[in-house]
Design an enzyme around this catalytic site. Structure first.
Site, short mmCIF file in Angstrom:
data_model
loop_
_atom_site.label_atom_id
_atom_site.label_comp_id
_atom_site.label_asym_id
_atom_site.label_seq_id
_atom_site.Cartn_x
_atom_site.Cartn_y
_atom_site.Cartn_z
N HIS A 86 0.93 -1.42 -0.09
CA HIS A 86 -0.04 0.08 0.21
C HIS A 86 0.77 1.28 0.08
CE1 HIS A 86 -3.72 2.42 1.20
NE2 HIS A 86 -2.73 3.23 1.58
N GLU A 87 1.82 1.36 1.19
CA GLU A 87 2.75 2.39 1.07
C GLU A 87 3.71 2.56 -0.21
OE1 GLU A 87 1.79 4.67 3.10
OE2 GLU A 87 0.54 3.46 4.19
N HIS B 265 1.73 4.62 -2.82
CA HIS B 265 1.79 5.91 -2.68
C HIS B 265 3.44 6.51 -3.04
CE1 HIS B 265 -1.80 6.85 -0.70
NE2 HIS B 265 -1.65 5.95 0.28
N GLU C 271 -4.56 7.67 -3.13
CA GLU C 271 -5.12 6.43 -2.71
C GLU C 271 -5.25 5.44 -3.74
OE1 GLU C 271 -4.50 6.33 1.02
OE2 GLU C 271 -6.10 4.88 0.57
ZN ZN Z 1 -2.87 5.36 1.77
#
Ligand code: ZN
Length: 518
Positions: free
Chosen positions: A280-281, A284, A310
């Site tokens: 997830h990170e 980003h 996101e």
């Molecule tokens: Zn996030």
């Protein structure tokens, strides 16, 4: 005659061009200074969340407050305002037009709030944070209620200061998702709420829950950590321009284009949480590492909105990291990482376990099918609070009724209900919708990606993520803030933003996983 006019005007034009060039240089110099201060603040924040000793907290608060006021003063200097006004009237290259436009937008927002308001707001939110964490500990909303009432008054004042057309909520939403309004979100969210609730009901009724208990055994932390590094490197995260560390809540931060850092949390009793946190990170971070180098130290070199940000993290975490081809590739690698532990677990079982759907009280633990429902509950409450239809005292009752209606659960206490999230104590109303928008944007972008890269899933199954990353670099990342989120979406997909792709994605994936008939 035209030629004559041209010649007559030439000397003036040259002076004009000189002055414009000088103004641009001066503006870029100030911007670079502001970005340097912001990056230094981010580094202090990063340290606070990772390595800082506890006793350093008050001192760190002082350091950050000093830098914040220097940054605000530098950025809102009237000189910046006049430079922008003059440049706004000048002939500029298309790139400089964008820079001035984005700067003007930020400058207007920053100067709309009087300093006295900003300092009251900062003071009230830092007190509210303390009170919220006490209230959550005791699971008692009435402790937090007076603070939230005060914050709501301030937020209403903030909305008036910023200005809005339809709803005061729009003025706050603008901070996180520029260009989006409550009026646009309402029909999308009510449609999603109905269809996702119905899907979850069918999943629960199917009785085909996969076994995921085995993922909750004891898993070597070092092996988990190494696996996350392995996957981050595979998806294209540049370790020469970043690093991964551990923190209580995973996050991504950057101190410029060539230092974009991620964190994850390693839970010895959960095989997947460090991995999904890292991916997830990582999503980003890939967005930040993919900014245009020419935009460095300007506000253009940033993700365009939280929703678009996101969409990147969720595409990598969910669409890719929870896909069947991903697990076909990583199952043998995972078995090697945990010798003797996973030889009887197939790729299909890993895929099923990581996609287990179960309505629950806590947003951050929610699966893909229920996640947006948690967001919609918060959105509806926030809009009602801002538009004066709901009193703060009635928040728990409204919350519990919505959880019952969307998730079919009876909330037993405030800690697992309306006190679970930190956002309101930060005064961050309007933030939650960006999580759901991330899911919608990701699904819509990915439908186009599947058309543009027909063998995308073969690539993923062989551990090749470059085609996907290149597509995202070209269509999303390099634009930075040159385009708004909806512009990126329209230009990349050729379609208006819609929730259909996300529903198609959920129904196809979970229909197959849970054996639902059409
Ligand atoms: Zn996030």
């Amino acid at each position: 005659m035209c030629l004559l006019l041209f010649l007559v005007h030439l000397p003036n034009m040259r002076i004009g061009i000189m002055q414009t060039a000088e103004r641009l240089t001066e503006l870029r110099r100030i911007l670079a200074e502001v970005c340097n201060i912001r990056n230094a603040m981010s580094l202090l924040h990063w340290d606070q969340e990772t390595y800082m000793p506890v006793k350093a907290a008050p001192g760190r608060g002082e350091q950050l407050a000093t830098l914040a006021s220097i940054e605000h003063r530098t950025f809102t200097d009237p000189k910046v305002g006049s430079l922008l006004a003059e440049l706004g009237e000048s002939e500029l290259s298309p790139d400089d037009v964008k820079l001035v436009e984005v700067m003007q937008y930020d400058y207007d927002r920053a100067t709309k709030l009087p300093e006295a308001f900003v300092s009251t707001f900062t003071k009230e939110t830092s007190e509210a944070l303390e009170v919220w964490s006490q209230a959550r500990k005791e699971s008692n909303f009435s402790i937090f209620q007076p603070k939230l009432e005060r914050l709501l008054d301030l937020l209403k004042e903030k909305a008036e200061l910023y200005g809005y057309e339809e709803s005061p909520y729009d003025a706050l939403l603008e901070e996180f998702e520029p260009g989006m309004t409550a009026g646009q979100l309402r029909p999308i969210f009510s449609d999603l709420a109905e269809r996702q609730s119905a899907l979850v009901e069918r999943i629960v009724a199917s009785g085909n829950q996969p076994d995921a208990a085995w993922t909750r055994a004891e898993w070597d932390e070092e092996a988990q950590w190494k696996f996350t590094l392995n996957v981050l490197r595979d998806i294209g995260y540049d370790f020469d321009a970043g690093r991964q560390d551990k923190s209580v809540h995973p996050f991504t931060t950057d101190f410029g284009l060539y230092d974009v850092r991620v964190t994850t949390r390693v839970d010895p009793h959960d095989l997947f949480s460090a991995l999904t946190g890292s991916i997830h990170e990582g999503g980003h971070a890939l967005y930040e590492q993919g900014q245009n180098p020419g935009d460095q130290r300007t506000p253009l070199a940033q993700g365009t909105s939280l929703g678009m940000h996101e969409s990147q993290s969720r595409m990598w975490e969910n669409v890719i990291g929870r896909s069947q081809p991903f697990w076909r590739h990583y199952a043998p690698i995972m078995r090697d990482r945990f010798p003797g532990r996973l030889q009887n677990v197939t790729a299909e079982q890993m895929y099923a376990a990581i996609n287990r759907v179960e309505p629950s009280f806590i947003r951050v633990e929610a699966d893909e099918c229920t996640y947006n429902l948690h967001i919609i509950i918060r959105f509806e409450i926030e809009v009602d609070l801002m538009e004066g239809r709901l009193a703060v005292a009635d928040v728990p009752e409204a919350w519990n009724a919505k959880v019952q209606s969307y998730l079919g659960l009876d909330v037993e206490d405030d800690a697992n209900g309306c006190l679970q999230d930190i956002h309101w104590s930060h005064g961050a109303i309007g933030y939650f919708p960006t999580y759901a928008l991330g899911n919608l944007y990701a699904a819509q972008l990915f439908e186009t990606i599947e058309e543009s890269i027909p063998d995308i899933w073969t690539s993923v199954e062989s551990g090749q993520f470059t085609p996907l990353l290149e597509w995202l670099r070209e269509n999303v990342h390099r634009h930075g803030r040159r385009k708004k989120a909806l512009e990126i979406l329209r230009d990349a997909t050729g379609k208006e933003p819609s929730s259909e792709p996300f529903m198609r994605y959920l129904e196809k994936k979970y229909g197959a996983l849970y054996g639902l008939s059409d």
